[in-house]
Design a protein around this motif. Structure first.
Motif, PDB file in Angstrom:
ATOM      1  N   GLU A  84       6.703  -2.739  -4.822  1.00  0.00           N
ATOM      2  CA  GLU A  84       5.708  -1.884  -4.574  1.00  0.00           C
ATOM      3  C   GLU A  84       5.811  -1.496  -3.305  1.00  0.00           C
ATOM      4  O   GLU A  84       5.582  -0.426  -2.781  1.00  0.00           O
ATOM      5  CB  GLU A  84       4.389  -2.324  -4.944  1.00  0.00           C
ATOM      6  N   LEU A  85       5.766  -2.526  -2.265  1.00  0.00           N
ATOM      7  CA  LEU A  85       5.754  -2.307  -0.758  1.00  0.00           C
ATOM      8  C   LEU A  85       6.946  -1.521  -0.440  1.00  0.00           C
ATOM      9  O   LEU A  85       6.954  -0.732   0.424  1.00  0.00           O
ATOM     10  CB  LEU A  85       5.664  -3.516  -0.215  1.00  0.00           C
ATOM     11  N   GLY A  86       8.059  -1.756  -1.024  1.00  0.00           N
ATOM     12  CA  GLY A  86       9.387  -1.155  -0.562  1.00  0.00           C
ATOM     13  C   GLY A  86       9.505   0.098  -0.994  1.00  0.00           C
ATOM     14  O   GLY A  86      10.033   1.079  -0.287  1.00  0.00           O
ATOM     15  N   THR A  87       8.858   0.729  -2.150  1.00  0.00           N
ATOM     16  CA  THR A  87       8.904   2.076  -2.348  1.00  0.00           C
ATOM     17  C   THR A  87       7.539   3.018  -1.671  1.00  0.00           C
ATOM     18  O   THR A  87       7.890   3.998  -1.266  1.00  0.00           O
ATOM     19  CB  THR A  87       8.719   2.204  -3.698  1.00  0.00           C
ATOM     20  N   LEU A  88       6.824   2.185  -1.078  1.00  0.00           N
ATOM     21  CA  LEU A  88       5.788   2.794  -0.237  1.00  0.00           C
ATOM     22  C   LEU A  88       6.176   2.724   1.282  1.00  0.00           C
ATOM     23  O   LEU A  88       6.096   3.880   2.024  1.00  0.00           O
ATOM     24  CB  LEU A  88       4.572   1.901  -0.217  1.00  0.00           C
ATOM     25  N   ARG A 245      12.411   5.791  -3.891  1.00  0.00           N
ATOM     26  CA  ARG A 245      11.129   5.537  -4.494  1.00  0.00           C
ATOM     27  C   ARG A 245      11.530   5.111  -5.978  1.00  0.00           C
ATOM     28  O   ARG A 245      10.771   4.293  -6.488  1.00  0.00           O
ATOM     29  CB  ARG A 245      10.344   6.794  -4.621  1.00  0.00           C
ATOM     30  N   ARG A 246      12.701   5.333  -6.334  1.00  0.00           N
ATOM     31  CA  ARG A 246      13.018   4.893  -7.882  1.00  0.00           C
ATOM     32  C   ARG A 246      13.853   3.815  -7.650  1.00  0.00           C
ATOM     33  O   ARG A 246      13.844   2.588  -8.471  1.00  0.00           O
ATOM     34  CB  ARG A 246      13.577   6.092  -8.397  1.00  0.00           C
ATOM     35  N   ASN A 247      14.888   3.719  -6.572  1.00  0.00           N
ATOM     36  CA  ASN A 247      15.816   2.983  -6.698  1.00  0.00           C
ATOM     37  C   ASN A 247      15.571   1.569  -6.163  1.00  0.00           C
ATOM     38  O   ASN A 247      16.464   0.342  -6.634  1.00  0.00           O
ATOM     39  CB  ASN A 247      17.278   3.399  -6.188  1.00  0.00           C
ATOM     40  N   VAL A 248      14.838   1.464  -5.335  1.00  0.00           N
ATOM     41  CA  VAL A 248      14.487  -0.026  -4.312  1.00  0.00           C
ATOM     42  C   VAL A 248      13.752  -0.877  -5.598  1.00  0.00           C
ATOM     43  O   VAL A 248      14.422  -1.916  -5.753  1.00  0.00           O
ATOM     44  CB  VAL A 248      13.364   0.284  -3.341  1.00  0.00           C
ATOM     45  N   ALA A 249      12.831  -0.581  -6.404  1.00  0.00           N
ATOM     46  CA  ALA A 249      12.088  -1.245  -7.520  1.00  0.00           C
ATOM     47  C   ALA A 249      13.369  -1.796  -8.491  1.00  0.00           C
ATOM     48  O   ALA A 249      13.351  -3.039  -9.019  1.00  0.00           O
ATOM     49  CB  ALA A 249      10.854  -0.724  -8.147  1.00  0.00           C
ATOM     50  N   ARG A 250      13.956  -0.727  -8.844  1.00  0.00           N
ATOM     51  CA  ARG A 250      15.152  -1.038  -9.934  1.00  0.00           C
ATOM     52  C   ARG A 250      15.917  -2.008  -9.400  1.00  0.00           C
ATOM     53  O   ARG A 250      16.151  -3.113 -10.065  1.00  0.00           O
ATOM     54  CB  ARG A 250      15.822   0.279 -10.512  1.00  0.00           C
ATOM     55  N   ALA A 404       4.494   5.955  -5.818  1.00  0.00           N
ATOM     56  CA  ALA A 404       5.220   4.780  -5.655  1.00  0.00           C
ATOM     57  C   ALA A 404       5.212   3.852  -7.026  1.00  0.00           C
ATOM     58  O   ALA A 404       4.521   4.149  -7.710  1.00  0.00           O
ATOM     59  CB  ALA A 404       4.608   3.743  -4.466  1.00  0.00           C
ATOM     60  N   TRP A 405       6.435   2.878  -7.101  1.00  0.00           N
ATOM     61  CA  TRP A 405       6.374   1.969  -7.967  1.00  0.00           C
ATOM     62  C   TRP A 405       5.064   0.964  -7.889  1.00  0.00           C
ATOM     63  O   TRP A 405       4.714   0.388  -6.933  1.00  0.00           O
ATOM     64  CB  TRP A 405       7.551   1.407  -8.059  1.00  0.00           C
ATOM     65  N   ARG A 406       4.205   0.715  -8.901  1.00  0.00           N
ATOM     66  CA  ARG A 406       3.182  -0.015  -8.961  1.00  0.00           C
ATOM     67  C   ARG A 406       3.441  -1.366  -9.690  1.00  0.00           C
ATOM     68  O   ARG A 406       3.686  -1.023 -10.971  1.00  0.00           O
ATOM     69  CB  ARG A 406       2.070   0.785  -9.287  1.00  0.00           C
ATOM     70  N   MET A 407       2.958  -2.429  -9.339  1.00  0.00           N
ATOM     71  CA  MET A 407       3.148  -3.605  -9.995  1.00  0.00           C
ATOM     72  C   MET A 407       2.051  -3.911 -10.793  1.00  0.00           C
ATOM     73  O   MET A 407       0.889  -3.136 -10.784  1.00  0.00           O
ATOM     74  CB  MET A 407       3.031  -4.802  -9.226  1.00  0.00           C
ATOM     75  N   GLN A 468      12.779  10.353  -0.465  1.00  0.00           N
ATOM     76  CA  GLN A 468      12.747  11.312  -1.771  1.00  0.00           C
ATOM     77  C   GLN A 468      12.014  10.788  -2.647  1.00  0.00           C
ATOM     78  O   GLN A 468      11.738   9.455  -2.866  1.00  0.00           O
ATOM     79  CB  GLN A 468      14.098  11.410  -2.087  1.00  0.00           C
ATOM     80  N   ALA A 469      10.907  11.434  -3.200  1.00  0.00           N
ATOM     81  CA  ALA A 469       9.990  11.061  -4.143  1.00  0.00           C
ATOM     82  C   ALA A 469      10.627  10.926  -5.671  1.00  0.00           C
ATOM     83  O   ALA A 469      11.537  11.186  -5.757  1.00  0.00           O
ATOM     84  CB  ALA A 469       8.731  12.157  -4.256  1.00  0.00           C
TER      85      ALA A 469
END
Length: 469
Positions: A84-88, A245-250, A404-407, A468-469
């Motif tokens: 979450e923080l990494g995409t924010l 925004r997508r690839n960090v969480a993945r 952002a990705w949300r936990m 990039q969003a």
């Protein structure tokens, strides 16, 4: 001290100008496959299995697999916080950029110091294991071999990041093969059943069997967290990942899942396959492999592990140099130091920062290994705790509506994580707590007397505009 929990104002990119007046930016050159290869290589599952896990076997015996499993479950909550923080806050500063933005500049500075301890200590800890696994071919002094690996990794770290992704990917395949061989041999030579994984036994002095207490398991969790710690590399690489925004969480979540399997399955196999409790507690995995098969297989596995260690050194130097680069861009140091650390070489890598990570790392190979382990375990645990605090604050103000990705299970997840990590910290040896606390105290003085009085021009945490969003 009110700065501790007051979010930092996001600095514009021109807060860290180069000599030409524009900010230095890292290139977005890798996708999720390259990022996952680099991140997995930083976790370095096989070298962790062969270098760090034996230390757990010596103190926890049959409870080692259970301790690592508990640590991996805790890391799921940690990974949610990072995702979450990494995409924010997709910044090469990693933890410190995230915590500074959410919890204030002082908290971010302390996280930076803790992360700097980790990034400086972990590579030489892993590198010193090289000598043991080159022993079938050549006998080397562990400290000298570790220093050599660190210098070699430093040279590789000066190259283009895309090239390093493929180099480390090849090495990663070899170390996964080595881990798989160990798992197959351990399971096919099982001496005890699945129940041994919770038998809580370790070989004591004089041939006696000792019981592993719950407190020993809790104490060992600091090292268990360190074992899978490298999944956070995806956050450090967020400025160079496409579509962060997508690839960090993945990348964070996939890496944690894969590395846990690669590490935990062989540990279970070793626990079940060791000929007796003394052999398991001794933790000499190479000798066990040779006993299960033959010297040729043992040599093959040892060489794969040696390559894995070199691979880990390369990736860790890459990651860690980005931390120093980002700190210079964010004005953490006197201006001449900032200018030096933010210089990029012809391949786009921060070459001065790379040298300042690799060369001191080579020198740390001559420090007592137990001290390095202890300080690293405390630092990782404390760093995760502060990241969890930042995650608890990540949905207030403008960040509530930021894409952002949300936990899941927020805020219960970070609250539970904070409580558990605080308890784990309280159970660590006083010596390691004092070492880490003393370094943190010195860093706080630097904050109080240099950074805070210059808050308009120093420690200006910046976030890239081209996310990039």
């Amino acid at each position: 001290m009110t700065d501790t929990l007051r979010p930092v104002e996001q600095a514009l990119p021109d807060a860290a100008p180069t000599a030409s007046g524009s900010p230095q930016k890292l290139k977005r050159s890798i996708g999720i496959v390259g990022g996952t290869l680099l991140t997995l290589s930083c976790v370095t599952p096989a070298s962790t299995l062969f270098v760090v896990v034996p230390d757990l076997f010596s103190s926890l015996g049959t409870a080692t697999a259970l301790t690592i499993a508990i640590g991996s479950l805790l890391c799921i909550a940690v990974a949610f916080c990072y995702s979450e923080l990494g995409t924010l806050i997709p910044s090469a500063g990693g933890e410190y950029a995230m915590v500074s933005t959410m919890a204030g500049r002082l908290a971010g500075w302390l996280v930076f110091v803790l992360s700097l301890l980790v990034v400086m200590i972990v590579p030489p800890v892993i590198a010193m294991g090289t000598a043991d696994y080159l022993a079938p071919i050549v006998h080397l002094n562990p400290s000298m071999a570790g220093a050599g690996v660190m210098l070699l990794a430093t040279l590789a770290g000066l190259l283009d990041l895309r090239a390093n992704a493929w180099i480390t990917g090849v090495f990663l395949v070899l170390e996964v093969i080595a881990a798989a061989v160990v798992a197959v041999l351990g399971f096919t030579h099982s001496q005890r059943g699945v129940g041994s994984l919770t038998s809580m036994q370790v070989a004591g002095s004089g041939g006696h069997t000792d019981t592993v207490t719950a407190m020993l398991v809790v104490s060992g969790l600091a090292i268990a967290l360190f074992i899978t710690q490298g999944f956070s590399t995806a956050v450090y690489l967020s400025e160079e990942l496409e579509n962060p925004r997508r690839n960090v969480a993945r990348t964070v979540l996939a890496t944690l899942a894969i590395s846990t399997v690669i590490i935990l399955v062989p540990v279970v196999a070793i626990t079940m396959g060791a000929s007796d409790l003394s052999t398991l507690t001794g933790g000499d995995i190479s000798s066990m492999v040779t006993a299960w098969s033959n010297s040729a297989v043992g040599t093959f596995v040892s060489l794969c592990v040696a390559l894995a260690i070199i691979n880990a050194g390369i990736v860790m130097v890459i990651q860690n140099s980005r931390v120093l680069f980002a700190s210079a861009r964010d004005k953490a140091w006197p201006e001449p130091v900032n200018q030096s650390l933010s210089r990029l070489g012809r391949f786009g890598s921060p070459w001065v920062a790379t040298l300042l990570v690799g060369v001191p790392g080579a020198l740390l190979c001559f420090v007592n290994l137990d001290t390095l382990y202890g300080v690293t375990g405390v630092s990782v645990t404390a760093m995760y705790l502060l990241v969890a605090v930042a995650a608890l604050l990540a949905r207030r103000g403008e960040h509530r509506h930021t894409p952002a990705w949300r936990m899941p299970l927020w805020p219960a997840m970070p609250v539970l994580l904070i409580a558990v990590l605080a308890y784990i910290l309280s159970q660590q040896e006083a010596t390691y707590l004092l070492w880490t606390g003393g370094i943190t105290a010195v860093a706080t003085l630097y904050w109080a007397f240099y950074l805070r009085p210059r808050r308009e021009t120093r420690w200006q945490v910046s976030i890239p505009e081209d996310v990039q969003a």
